[in-house]
Design a protein around this motif. Structure first.
Motif, PDB file in Angstrom:
ATOM      1  N   MET A   1       0.868  -0.829  -0.304  1.00  0.00           N
ATOM      2  CA  MET A   1       0.202  -0.135  -0.039  1.00  0.00           C
ATOM      3  C   MET A   1       1.133   1.553   0.392  1.00  0.00           C
ATOM      4  SD  MET A   1      -3.607   0.502   1.469  1.00  0.00           S
ATOM      5  CE  MET A   1      -3.475  -0.172   2.576  1.00  0.00           C
ATOM      6  N   ASP A   2       0.893   1.851  -0.322  1.00  0.00           N
ATOM      7  CA  ASP A   2       1.327   3.345  -0.712  1.00  0.00           C
ATOM      8  C   ASP A   2       0.736   4.946  -0.393  1.00  0.00           C
ATOM      9  OD1 ASP A   2       3.088   5.180  -3.976  1.00  0.00           O
ATOM     10  OD2 ASP A   2       2.878   4.838  -1.496  1.00  0.00           O
TER      11      ASP A   2
ATOM     12  N   GLY B   1      -8.505   3.732   1.081  1.00  0.00           N
ATOM     13  CA  GLY B   1      -9.750   2.535   0.606  1.00  0.00           C
ATOM     14  C   GLY B   1     -10.525   3.155   1.223  1.00  0.00           C
ATOM     15  N   LYS B   2     -10.977   4.629  -0.238  1.00  0.00           N
ATOM     16  CA  LYS B   2     -12.156   5.284   0.052  1.00  0.00           C
ATOM     17  C   LYS B   2     -13.225   4.880  -0.914  1.00  0.00           C
ATOM     18  CE  LYS B   2      -9.629   9.093  -1.640  1.00  0.00           C
ATOM     19  NZ  LYS B   2      -8.686   8.505  -1.319  1.00  0.00           N
ATOM     20  N   SER B   3     -12.525   4.378  -1.798  1.00  0.00           N
ATOM     21  CA  SER B   3     -13.407   3.593  -3.042  1.00  0.00           C
ATOM     22  C   SER B   3     -13.511   2.511  -2.438  1.00  0.00           C
ATOM     23  CB  SER B   3     -12.477   4.014  -4.228  1.00  0.00           C
ATOM     24  OG  SER B   3     -12.593   4.669  -5.035  1.00  0.00           O
TER      25      SER B   3
ATOM     26  N   THR C   1     -13.332  12.882  -2.253  1.00  0.00           N
ATOM     27  CA  THR C   1     -12.715  13.177  -2.678  1.00  0.00           C
ATOM     28  C   THR C   1     -11.610  14.283  -3.203  1.00  0.00           C
ATOM     29  OG1 THR C   1     -13.418  15.999  -3.860  1.00  0.00           O
ATOM     30  CG2 THR C   1     -13.987  15.722  -1.487  1.00  0.00           C
ATOM     31  N   HIS C   2     -10.968  14.945  -3.811  1.00  0.00           N
ATOM     32  CA  HIS C   2      -9.746  15.140  -3.710  1.00  0.00           C
ATOM     33  C   HIS C   2     -10.087  16.576  -3.506  1.00  0.00           C
ATOM     34  CE1 HIS C   2      -7.165  12.148  -4.102  1.00  0.00           C
ATOM     35  NE2 HIS C   2      -7.869  11.031  -4.482  1.00  0.00           N
ATOM     36  N   GLU C   3     -11.174  17.365  -4.134  1.00  0.00           N
ATOM     37  CA  GLU C   3     -11.504  18.803  -4.309  1.00  0.00           C
ATOM     38  C   GLU C   3     -11.419  18.775  -2.511  1.00  0.00           C
ATOM     39  OE1 GLU C   3     -11.960  20.713  -7.025  1.00  0.00           O
ATOM     40  OE2 GLU C   3     -11.568  18.842  -8.321  1.00  0.00           O
TER      41      GLU C   3
HETATM   42  N1  LIG Z   1     -10.558  -5.275  -6.815  1.00  0.00           N
HETATM   43  C1  LIG Z   1      -9.386  -5.726  -6.116  1.00  0.00           C
HETATM   44  N2  LIG Z   1      -8.567  -6.267  -5.812  1.00  0.00           N
HETATM   45  C2  LIG Z   1      -7.869  -6.122  -5.425  1.00  0.00           C
HETATM   46  N3  LIG Z   1      -7.182  -5.187  -4.496  1.00  0.00           N
HETATM   47  C3  LIG Z   1      -7.632  -3.991  -4.716  1.00  0.00           C
HETATM   48  C4  LIG Z   1      -8.833  -4.462  -5.418  1.00  0.00           C
HETATM   49  N4  LIG Z   1      -9.569  -2.550  -5.617  1.00  0.00           N
HETATM   50  C5  LIG Z   1      -8.584  -2.434  -4.145  1.00  0.00           C
HETATM   51  N5  LIG Z   1      -7.866  -3.321  -3.814  1.00  0.00           N
HETATM   52  C6  LIG Z   1      -6.432  -2.465  -3.110  1.00  0.00           C
HETATM   53  O1  LIG Z   1      -7.175  -1.757  -2.014  1.00  0.00           O
HETATM   54  C7  LIG Z   1      -6.243  -0.489  -1.826  1.00  0.00           C
HETATM   55  C8  LIG Z   1      -7.451   0.659  -1.490  1.00  0.00           C
HETATM   56  O2  LIG Z   1      -8.247   0.845  -2.850  1.00  0.00           O
HETATM   57  P1  LIG Z   1      -8.613   1.897  -2.841  1.00  0.00           P
HETATM   58  O3  LIG Z   1      -9.420   2.420  -4.561  1.00  0.00           O
HETATM   59  O4  LIG Z   1     -10.000   1.759  -2.065  1.00  0.00           O
HETATM   60  O5  LIG Z   1      -8.332   3.837  -2.148  1.00  0.00           O
HETATM   61  P2  LIG Z   1      -8.652   5.340  -2.736  1.00  0.00           P
HETATM   62  O6  LIG Z   1      -9.192   5.513  -1.525  1.00  0.00           O
HETATM   63  O7  LIG Z   1     -10.313   5.323  -3.360  1.00  0.00           O
HETATM   64  O8  LIG Z   1      -7.438   5.839  -3.552  1.00  0.00           O
HETATM   65  P3  LIG Z   1      -8.239   6.460  -4.545  1.00  0.00           P
HETATM   66  O9  LIG Z   1      -8.210   7.393  -4.474  1.00  0.00           O
HETATM   67  O10 LIG Z   1      -6.985   6.270  -6.112  1.00  0.00           O
HETATM   68  O11 LIG Z   1      -9.402   6.292  -5.416  1.00  0.00           O
HETATM   69  C9  LIG Z   1      -5.331  -0.539  -2.859  1.00  0.00           C
HETATM   70  O12 LIG Z   1      -4.311  -0.640  -2.467  1.00  0.00           O
HETATM   71  C10 LIG Z   1      -5.838  -1.394  -3.610  1.00  0.00           C
HETATM   72  O13 LIG Z   1      -4.529  -2.242  -4.918  1.00  0.00           O
END
Ligand SMILES: Nc1ncnc2c1ncn2[C@@H]1O[C@H](COP(=O)(O)OP(=O)(O)OP(=O)(O)O)[C@@H](O)[C@H]1O
Ligand SMILES: [Mg+2]
Lengths: 319, 291
Positions: free
Chosen positions: A1-2, B85-87, B239-241
């Motif tokens: 995770m980054d 992890g937001k999404s 959001t990033h805004e």
């Molecule tokens: N379907 C999946 N299978 C495996 N790993 C996943 C999957 N979906 C997300 N991840 C992992 O979960 C972690 C969090 O992802 P997520 O998309 O929730 O982040 P985020 O906060 O939405 O980031 P961003 O701002 O880039 O949208 C990431 O390390 C990603 O690689």
């Protein structure tokens, strides 16, 4: 995770950037790419009169050269007599039961009927197999294994061998009903078994070409798996695979001729009976021409479908 | 919409303290007044309760114990670095991802329990994605009416009438016959929002809905979200805004490595963040010129 990167977010679920929201669709999704007139590419139209003149001239030259080679070849008159004799061609086309040969023109109807029956069954069976192979449910595991074996087997064994095995093997079993069908029925069964293996792979490629985010979007709206499949996934999948699908059907049309090995009186068999009765091969030329008459419209139809889809989308956008 | 409507019957008592404002019947409207959208939201109290939510993809622990409570009509923004992890959190809420541990309840009804009809739950929670995900083979009107017709059984004419009302409300009426690939990004994203609203959800989840847009198109989409907020829609917005978050959110949650590090009103979080990790994140954002 980054967590330490300040650069713009990369969403793992995002399939495509804003610049190309239509990237998943392939060619059918780019209306207007052949010009604002909204028409598909025409075989002879390169744009303008000059281009038409050039393409016509070059066509005539090439055709003329081919005909000249054929006519000037040392054995030309012999070949024309054995393969393209107008009298024999006509006789084999209309047939003459009294002289012991069938009409090729009538026999081709059997090919058409076998093709149509096989086509419908293949579309259904292949879809079923593709869906089973794509399924995730643990309950379906044994079916997934079975369909994998099925696809591997029928793609690997030559159609002719399957045809012989079914056409002669099944009657030999002397089962009631199953063993007493006509050669044409065994032929259709074989074509369905064999082609469904190929076509299921085409379907699978189509299903895979629809981005996972489309499934997510459909399910997120509360659509059931089946509804999402029916209205969102399949229509996109099928549009993406129409060309390869119709390609397979062009092959299928021709492969109905193989059923002749079982003795079904289809065009190829009728032509063969003629040639061995009269000792002239012009009947094969007739059969070949009839097959061309069948396959060429299908090829043009494929083009039309792709074209119509694009036009409809353009028309919708214009209002 | 009928009685049992978009939500499973919230008859099961909340294991936590019961929400005083929880209505007896299941169905509020959408909170959006206006044509095609009758009654305003009748619900109140806690809309979403997330307890100890964990989510792992294989060995990758993405959500490591999220606790979050969202009140009805509340707008909460989720901020955090990419990959925090937001999404994933939003997708878990919409049941698009099965969770590894914990529970999620809507108005006291646990939706992560076994035997819950996911399709029913999803009807009451709309989600809009960064990449719009419109159906490319359907025009705008069919995109919007598909789910009401096929999931709710709304007759076509009625569904179209309601869709047109929503489209006109968001300035998209002249686009109803267009296919998605003929629309700008901003228009596509607005259609995606309308498509979600057509199911009359009580909650909207927005996942970086402006991130894929050209800068000049961001405003039109943010305006739509503001309108939803003003109409009382309960929303969770990743959001990033930052400017927008400060503007619209009642509370802002900062996520890092699958945990909510800080949860505060925007005025507090953006000006006087308590946690050192939040401070670090905001410094980076400011350095990047995004705040
Ligand atoms: N379907 C999946 N299978 C495996 N790993 C996943 C999957 N979906 C997300 N991840 C992992 O979960 C972690 C969090 O992802 P997520 O998309 O929730 O982040 P985020 O906060 O939405 O980031 P961003 O701002 O880039 O949208 C990431 O390390 C990603 O690689
Ligand atoms: Mg994300």
């Amino acid at each position: 995770m980054d967590g330490s990167q300040p650069d713009p977010p990369v969403d793992p679920f995002a399939g495509f950037p804003a610049a190309s929201p239509a990237a998943i669709g392939g060619a059918w999704q780019t209306p207007g790419s052949f010009g604002a007139a909204g028409r598909g590419p025409r075989l002879l139209s390169g744009g303008g009169r000059r281009a038409t003149v050039i393409s016509t001239t070059s066509t005539l030259v090439v055709l003329g050269a081919l005909v000249a080679v054929f006519l000037l070849a040392p054995g030309s008159s012999q070949v024309r007599h054995t393969f393209f004799n107008p009298t024999d061609m006509w006789q084999s086309f209309v047939g003459d039961p009294k002289k012991g040969y069938y009409s090729v023109g009538e026999a081709i109807w059997l090919n058409i009927r076998m093709f149509l029956a096989a086509e419908v069954l293949i579309l259904a069976l292949a879809l079923l197999i593709a869906l089973i192979r794509q399924s995730r449910s643990p309950v379906l595991f044994p079916f997934r294994v079975l369909s994998l074996i099925y696809v591997d087997f029928f793609r690997g064994v030559p159609l002719l061998l399957v045809l012989l095995a079914i056409g002669f093997g099944v009657p030999a079993l002397r089962l009631p009903f199953v063993s007493t069908q006509s050669a044409a029925i065994y032929g259709v069964a074989t074509l369905v078994l064999s082609y469904s293996a190929y076509v299921s792979e085409v379907y699978r490629a189509g299903l895979n070409s629809v981005h996972q985010s489309q499934v997510a979007a459909a399910r997120s709206l509360g659509l059931s798996q089946a509804t999402a499949l029916r209205h969102v996934i399949l229509p996109q999948a099928v549009r993406n695979i129409i060309p390869p699908l119709l390609n397979d059907f062009i092959s299928l049309q021709k492969d109905t001729a193989l059923v002749s090995v079982l003795g079904a009186i289809e065009a190829n068999e009728a032509a063969q009976i003629y040639s061995s009765t009269v000792f002239n091969y012009s009947s094969y030329a007739v059969a070949a021409i009839l097959f061309l008459i069948l396959t060429i419209p299908l090829a043009r139809f494929t083009d039309r479908l792709i074209d119509r889809d694009r036009r409809r989308r353009l028309a919708g956008a214009a209002t | 919409m009928t009685g049992a409507g978009g939500m499973p019957d919230p008859g099961v008592p909340d294991p936590g303290k019961p929400d005083p404002g929880m209505p007896g019947t299941g169905i509020p409207g959408t909170g959006i007044p206006g044509p095609g959208m009758p009654e305003a939201a009748a619900m109140s109290g806690t809309a979403i309760r997330i307890e100890g939510l964990r989510k792992a993809f294989g060995a990758n622990q993405v959500l490591k114990g999220i606790d979050l409570t969202v009140s009805t009509h509340e707008v909460i923004c989720l901020i955090g670095a990419s990959g925090s992890g937001k999404s994933t959190l939003l997708r878990c809420l919409n049941l698009l991802e099965p969770i590894s541990a914990g529970r999620i309840s809507l108005w006291g009804q646990e939706i992560t329990a076994a035997g819950i009809d996911q399709n029913l739950v999803r009807r009451s929670i709309g989600i809009v994605f960064q990449s719009y995900n419109l159906f490319p083979h359907m025009n705008v009107l069919r995109n919007v009416t598909l789910a009401p017709r096929k999931a709710l059984g709304t007759p076509r004419l009625q569904a179209e009438e309601e869709a047109r009302a929503l489209l006109s409300r968001f300035g998209l009426l002249d686009k109803e016959a267009e296919f998605p690939d003929r629309l700008s990004g901003g228009q596509q994203q607005r259609v995606a929002i309308v498509r979600a609203l057509a199911m009359r959800p009580q909650i909207m989840l927005l996942d970086e809905v402006t991130s894929a847009l050209d800068p000049e198109l961001v405003a039109e989409v943010l305006d739509v979200i503001r309108e939803l907020a003003a109409a009382g829609m309960t929303m969770l917005i990743a959001t990033h805004e930052m400017g927008f978050a400060r503007d619209i959110a009642r509370r802002v949650c900062f996520l890092e490595e699958g945990r909510i590090i800080e949860d505060a009103p925007p005025a507090e979080l953006f000006t006087a963040p308590k946690d050192e990790r939040t401070q670090r994140f905001l410094r980076r954002i400011i350095a990047a010129g995004r705040l």
